[in-house]
Scaffold this motif. Structure first.
Motif, PDB file in Angstrom:
ATOM      1  N   ASN A 181       0.933  -1.218   0.004  1.00 47.45           N
ATOM      2  CA  ASN A 181       0.172  -0.046   0.202  1.00 47.45           C
ATOM      3  C   ASN A 181       0.902   1.263   0.126  1.00 47.45           C
ATOM      4  OD1 ASN A 181      -2.374  -1.646   0.223  1.00 47.45           O
ATOM      5  ND2 ASN A 181      -2.114  -1.765   2.343  1.00 47.45           N
ATOM      6  N   LEU A 182       0.255   2.302  -0.490  1.00 46.72           N
ATOM      7  CA  LEU A 182       1.105   3.588  -0.675  1.00 46.72           C
ATOM      8  C   LEU A 182       1.102   4.292   0.809  1.00 46.72           C
ATOM      9  CD1 LEU A 182       2.506   5.561  -2.484  1.00 46.72           C
ATOM     10  CD2 LEU A 182       0.556   6.605  -2.985  1.00 46.72           C
ATOM     11  N   SER A 183       2.203   4.599   1.209  1.00 44.71           N
ATOM     12  CA  SER A 183       2.661   5.506   2.473  1.00 44.71           C
ATOM     13  C   SER A 183       3.484   6.422   2.083  1.00 44.71           C
ATOM     14  CB  SER A 183       2.971   4.671   3.674  1.00 44.71           C
ATOM     15  OG  SER A 183       1.984   3.545   3.835  1.00 44.71           O
ATOM     16  N   LEU A 184       3.578   7.202   3.213  1.00 43.20           N
ATOM     17  CA  LEU A 184       4.614   8.492   3.108  1.00 43.20           C
ATOM     18  C   LEU A 184       5.674   8.290   4.257  1.00 43.20           C
ATOM     19  CD1 LEU A 184       2.361  11.428   1.858  1.00 43.20           C
ATOM     20  CD2 LEU A 184       3.377   9.895   0.458  1.00 43.20           C
ATOM     21  N   ASP A 185       6.776   8.478   4.059  1.00 39.09           N
ATOM     22  CA  ASP A 185       7.817   8.381   5.166  1.00 39.09           C
ATOM     23  C   ASP A 185       8.408   9.726   5.245  1.00 39.09           C
ATOM     24  OD1 ASP A 185      10.366   8.465   6.599  1.00 39.09           O
ATOM     25  OD2 ASP A 185      10.512   6.185   6.266  1.00 39.09           O
ATOM     26  N   VAL A 186       8.005  10.419   6.278  1.00 40.62           N
ATOM     27  CA  VAL A 186       8.612  12.086   6.563  1.00 40.62           C
ATOM     28  C   VAL A 186       9.537  12.106   7.653  1.00 40.62           C
ATOM     29  CG1 VAL A 186       7.604  14.351   7.043  1.00 40.62           C
ATOM     30  CG2 VAL A 186       6.050  12.554   6.063  1.00 40.62           C
ATOM     31  N   ASP A 187      10.740  12.417   7.130  1.00 43.04           N
ATOM     32  CA  ASP A 187      11.828  12.713   7.878  1.00 43.04           C
ATOM     33  C   ASP A 187      12.362  11.527   8.676  1.00 43.04           C
ATOM     34  OD1 ASP A 187      12.508  15.333   7.041  1.00 43.04           O
ATOM     35  OD2 ASP A 187      11.524  16.141   9.049  1.00 43.04           O
ATOM     36  N   ARG A 188      12.042  10.281   8.189  1.00 45.31           N
ATOM     37  CA  ARG A 188      12.840   9.358   8.730  1.00 45.31           C
ATOM     38  C   ARG A 188      13.768   8.217   7.730  1.00 45.31           C
ATOM     39  NH1 ARG A 188       9.027   6.048  12.868  1.00 45.31           N
ATOM     40  NH2 ARG A 188       9.585   4.422  11.050  1.00 45.31           N
ATOM     41  N   ALA A 189      13.255   8.290   6.593  1.00 43.18           N
ATOM     42  CA  ALA A 189      13.920   7.558   5.665  1.00 43.18           C
ATOM     43  C   ALA A 189      15.545   7.852   5.546  1.00 43.18           C
ATOM     44  CB  ALA A 189      13.216   7.653   4.287  1.00 43.18           C
ATOM     45  N   SER A 190      16.375   6.736   5.176  1.00 48.49           N
ATOM     46  CA  SER A 190      17.594   7.237   4.911  1.00 48.49           C
ATOM     47  C   SER A 190      18.055   6.379   3.822  1.00 48.49           C
ATOM     48  CB  SER A 190      18.399   6.923   6.248  1.00 48.49           C
ATOM     49  OG  SER A 190      18.350   5.653   6.639  1.00 48.49           O
ATOM     50  N   LYS A 191      18.496   5.060   4.071  1.00 53.85           N
ATOM     51  CA  LYS A 191      18.682   4.170   2.786  1.00 53.85           C
ATOM     52  C   LYS A 191      17.931   4.213   1.578  1.00 53.85           C
ATOM     53  CE  LYS A 191      21.594   1.122   5.825  1.00 53.85           C
ATOM     54  NZ  LYS A 191      21.783  -0.348   6.231  1.00 53.85           N
ATOM     55  N   ARG A 192      16.630   4.110   2.059  1.00 54.40           N
ATOM     56  CA  ARG A 192      15.226   4.133   0.836  1.00 54.40           C
ATOM     57  C   ARG A 192      15.499   5.313  -0.146  1.00 54.40           C
ATOM     58  NH1 ARG A 192       9.963   2.291   3.723  1.00 54.40           N
ATOM     59  NH2 ARG A 192      10.936   3.843   5.135  1.00 54.40           N
ATOM     60  N   LEU A 193      16.148   6.177   0.388  1.00 54.44           N
ATOM     61  CA  LEU A 193      15.930   7.379  -0.464  1.00 54.44           C
ATOM     62  C   LEU A 193      16.933   7.281  -1.708  1.00 54.44           C
ATOM     63  CD1 LEU A 193      16.258  10.265   2.343  1.00 54.44           C
ATOM     64  CD2 LEU A 193      14.457  10.161   0.730  1.00 54.44           C
ATOM     65  N   GLY A 194      17.702   6.369  -1.924  1.00 58.78           N
ATOM     66  CA  GLY A 194      18.550   6.088  -2.962  1.00 58.78           C
ATOM     67  C   GLY A 194      19.811   6.763  -2.809  1.00 58.78           C
ATOM     68  N   LEU A 195      20.303   7.640  -1.892  1.00 52.96           N
ATOM     69  CA  LEU A 195      21.560   8.461  -2.040  1.00 52.96           C
ATOM     70  C   LEU A 195      22.677   7.348  -2.191  1.00 52.96           C
ATOM     71  CD1 LEU A 195      20.801  11.240   0.750  1.00 52.96           C
ATOM     72  CD2 LEU A 195      20.306  11.274  -1.986  1.00 52.96           C
ATOM     73  N   ASP A 196      22.605   6.597  -1.649  1.00 57.64           N
ATOM     74  CA  ASP A 196      23.849   5.314  -1.830  1.00 57.64           C
ATOM     75  C   ASP A 196      24.147   5.094  -3.438  1.00 57.64           C
ATOM     76  OD1 ASP A 196      21.337   3.773  -1.922  1.00 57.64           O
ATOM     77  OD2 ASP A 196      22.181   2.190  -1.110  1.00 57.64           O
ATOM     78  N   ARG A 197      23.056   5.367  -4.069  1.00 56.47           N
ATOM     79  CA  ARG A 197      23.339   4.840  -5.734  1.00 56.47           C
ATOM     80  C   ARG A 197      24.011   6.140  -6.494  1.00 56.47           C
ATOM     81  NH1 ARG A 197      18.062   3.265  -5.003  1.00 56.47           N
ATOM     82  NH2 ARG A 197      17.135   5.132  -6.148  1.00 56.47           N
ATOM     83  N   LEU A 198      24.386   7.047  -5.373  1.00 55.58           N
ATOM     84  CA  LEU A 198      24.940   8.151  -6.206  1.00 55.58           C
ATOM     85  C   LEU A 198      26.288   7.741  -6.797  1.00 55.58           C
ATOM     86  CD1 LEU A 198      24.996  11.912  -4.796  1.00 55.58           C
ATOM     87  CD2 LEU A 198      26.985  11.129  -5.904  1.00 55.58           C
ATOM     88  N   ASP A 199      26.674   8.331  -8.119  1.00 55.20           N
ATOM     89  CA  ASP A 199      27.764   7.863  -8.709  1.00 55.20           C
ATOM     90  C   ASP A 199      28.847   8.832  -8.451  1.00 55.20           C
ATOM     91  OD1 ASP A 199      29.587   6.830 -10.430  1.00 55.20           O
ATOM     92  OD2 ASP A 199      28.676   7.201 -12.316  1.00 55.20           O
ATOM     93  N   PRO A 200      30.046   8.672  -7.801  1.00 51.36           N
ATOM     94  CA  PRO A 200      31.315   9.219  -7.591  1.00 51.36           C
ATOM     95  C   PRO A 200      31.744   9.987  -8.796  1.00 51.36           C
ATOM     96  CG  PRO A 200      31.390   7.503  -6.210  1.00 51.36           C
ATOM     97  CD  PRO A 200      30.304   7.262  -7.301  1.00 51.36           C
ATOM     98  N   ALA A 201      31.592   9.121  -9.917  1.00 50.68           N
ATOM     99  CA  ALA A 201      32.213   9.699 -11.571  1.00 50.68           C
ATOM    100  C   ALA A 201      31.408  10.843 -11.783  1.00 50.68           C
ATOM    101  CB  ALA A 201      31.896   8.452 -12.159  1.00 50.68           C
ATOM    102  N   ALA A 202      30.035  11.088 -11.242  1.00 49.94           N
ATOM    103  CA  ALA A 202      29.375  12.244 -11.752  1.00 49.94           C
ATOM    104  C   ALA A 202      29.559  13.579 -10.971  1.00 49.94           C
ATOM    105  CB  ALA A 202      27.858  11.834 -11.824  1.00 49.94           C
ATOM    106  N   VAL A 203      30.450  13.427  -9.908  1.00 52.09           N
ATOM    107  CA  VAL A 203      30.624  14.413  -9.188  1.00 52.09           C
ATOM    108  C   VAL A 203      31.891  15.383  -9.709  1.00 52.09           C
ATOM    109  CG1 VAL A 203      31.488  15.239  -6.564  1.00 52.09           C
ATOM    110  CG2 VAL A 203      29.950  13.055  -7.024  1.00 52.09           C
ATOM    111  N   ASP A 204      31.662  16.651  -9.794  1.00 50.60           N
ATOM    112  CA  ASP A 204      32.542  17.641 -10.231  1.00 50.60           C
ATOM    113  C   ASP A 204      32.992  18.541  -9.149  1.00 50.60           C
ATOM    114  OD1 ASP A 204      33.943  19.487 -11.536  1.00 50.60           O
ATOM    115  OD2 ASP A 204      32.323  20.238 -12.727  1.00 50.60           O
ATOM    116  N   THR A 205      34.208  18.657  -8.706  1.00 48.47           N
ATOM    117  CA  THR A 205      34.718  19.519  -7.799  1.00 48.47           C
ATOM    118  C   THR A 205      35.823  20.590  -8.344  1.00 48.47           C
ATOM    119  OG1 THR A 205      36.576  17.660  -7.379  1.00 48.47           O
ATOM    120  CG2 THR A 205      34.711  17.509  -6.109  1.00 48.47           C
ATOM    121  N   ALA A 206      35.672  21.001  -9.352  1.00 51.21           N
ATOM    122  CA  ALA A 206      36.506  22.207 -10.132  1.00 51.21           C
ATOM    123  C   ALA A 206      36.279  23.335  -9.395  1.00 51.21           C
ATOM    124  CB  ALA A 206      36.213  22.016 -11.654  1.00 51.21           C
ATOM    125  N   GLY A 207      37.161  24.027  -9.293  1.00 52.27           N
ATOM    126  CA  GLY A 207      36.980  25.496  -8.834  1.00 52.27           C
ATOM    127  C   GLY A 207      36.817  25.719  -7.349  1.00 52.27           C
TER     128      GLY A 207
END
Length: 470
Positions: free
Chosen positions: A318-344
């Motif tokens: 069923n559809l629910s909303l997680d407010v200010d509790r989710a961490s891993k399920r947000l998908g931030l762990d899938r962020l690709d380091p190769a897409a990170v730009d640190t120039a300048g």
């Protein structure tokens, strides 16, 4: 109270603020659901009817006032689970007392203004057909509501969702006679089949009056709030049967910044419900099931100072909303380091979070000895966002820094979400250090070590307590 209402020259309504709170019990009951002595109860009810008779003339006004007692105190006690949950001898006695009141006091105009299902029960009560009242209640108990989700997506800071709702019986859609024509109920139905057929035809004829609402309900408190919804109604023919389905289609919007009567959703879990009022029934159901494979129904969003993740529940989807509790399920762990730009001296990277506009955030960098906070911005970019933050090279030189993102730095209790990025600064620039996700075997071993440490800690504490007692 009835006499005061009928004799009052004026009746004022206080509507400037909430002055009465209805507390929802765990079993959804109230005092009116408790068992009482039918003889004494309906004797008192007759006294209220006497007051109406004293201060009104026969006609539409008196019938409308009587109708309230017929609907609430009599017909609704003879319907569905409310009737069937009582022992047979008790409900028979209750039925007898109700029948006597109906036969003695109510003319045909009283029941004529009821909803279709209520009219049928009132007619069976007047005809003293107890067994048919029970049979009709058993049929009604078999009806339920299905609310199937469609698309779920973020748009302009609101969660947009499509869903359909319709009544079901035995797990299949409830069907109705095609070409429903509304005719008055002329006396009690001949049998239960005729009763069901008349209710069905009347429901089709009144389908344009059916309503569909979306509610979000706080799991911790059961407080619920209506959300904006647009509804269309569709009569769907059932092939080669002459019958139809009544389907309500909805497009709704949940704005986390104003979903609670204009204020933001509180931290915690919120469940979504559909509620349909049609044909004399008011039923609600969770919106689901959604796709079994996907935990997240959509990406997380940062709206109104909250991090909101729409997701499908594990057990029923069923559809629910997680407010200010989710961490891993947000998908931030899938962020690709190769897409990170640190120039300048600026960090810039795509992030799988929806934001309606540029949003101030905080990036925390932590080394072995200290931490540094860098203010940044999440900006809308396609289905997600772009994180930008200024980095001071001199502050970071000579150490490796883990990163975490606070999407709502102004919250009472700011939360930092770990990012799969490590940074290292040399004399002139900041570089991304590739981090390797631990293997499945290593993760299992790490959990086992933590569990063993916890067990040993409890044993040590237990021995210490025993020593103190001795």
């Amino acid at each position: 109270m009835t006499e005061a209402y009928l004799r009052a020259a004026n009746v004022s309504v206080i509507g400037d603020y909430v002055c009465y709170y209805h507390v929802r019990r765990d079993d959804s009951s109230n005092a009116g659901f408790q068992r009482f002595d039918p003889v004494g109860y309906f004797k008192n009810l007759r006294e209220a009817l006497d007051v109406v008779e004293q201060y009104t003339e026969p006609g539409a006004v008196r019938d409308s006032l009587y109708r309230r007692w017929l609907r609430v105190e009599m017909v609704e006690r003879m319907r569905g689970r409310r009737l069937l949950s009582k022992p047979d001898d008790y409900r028979r006695k209750q039925f007898e007392e109700i029948h006597h009141v109906v036969a003695e006091r109510f003319g045909p105009g009283v029941a004529a203004g009821l909803l279709p299902t209520q009219q049928v029960v009132a007619a069976l009560i007047a005809a003293e057909r107890y067994d048919d009242v029970v049979a009709f209640a058993e049929w009604e108990v078999g009806l339920s509501l299905s609310a199937r989700p469609g698309t779920v997506e973020w748009r302009d800071g609101a969660l947009r969702l499509d869903f359909t709702a319709e009544f079901t019986t035995g797990g299949s859609p409830l069907t109705f006679p095609g070409g429903g024509v509304r005719t008055p109920l002329d006396g009690p139905p001949k049998n239960i089949a005729d009763a069901i057929a008349w209710v069905g035809a009347d429901t089709v004829a009144r389908f344009s009056q059916g309503t569909l609402d979306l509610l979000v309900r706080e799991r911790a408190s059961a407080a619920q709030y209506f959300q904006p919804v647009e509804v269309t109604r569709e009569i769907v023919p059932v092939k080669d049967s002459g019958r139809v389905r009544l389907v309500l289609r909805a497009t709704a919007a949940v704005d986390p910044a104003g979903a609670v009567d204009g204020t933001p959703l509180r931290a915690g879990l919120w469940d979504t419900y559909a509620r349909v009022r049609l044909g004399g029934w008011s039923k609600e159901a969770r919106i689901g099931p959604g796709p079994r494979k996907a935990r997240a129904a959509s990406s997380g969003g940062v709206v109104g100072g909250r991090v909101v993740l729409p997701y499908w529940t594990d057990q029923h989807g069923n559809l629910s909303l997680d407010v200010d509790r989710a961490s891993k399920r947000l998908g931030l762990d899938r962020l690709d380091p190769a897409a990170v730009d640190t120039a300048g001296g600026r960090l810039r990277t795509p992030v799988p979070l929806h934001v309606p506009a540029d949003t101030a955030v905080l990036l925390r960098l932590t080394s072995a000895n200290r931490s540094v906070d860098a203010r940044g911005t999440l900006s809308p970019a396609g289905d997600g966002a772009v994180l930008e933050a200024a980095l001071t090279v001199s502050d970071l030189r000579g150490a490796t820094w883990r990163t975490a993102l606070c999407a709502a730095p102004e919250a009472d209790e700011p939360r930092f979400l770990p990012l799969p990025l490590a940074l290292r600064a040399d004399t002139t620039s900041v570089k991304v250090v590739r981090t390797r996700r631990p293997s499945a075997l290593r993760r299992v071993a790490r959990r086992a070590r933590r569990a063993l440490a916890a067990v040993l800690g409890r044993r040590t504490a237990s021995r210490s307590a025993g020593t103190r007692k001795a």
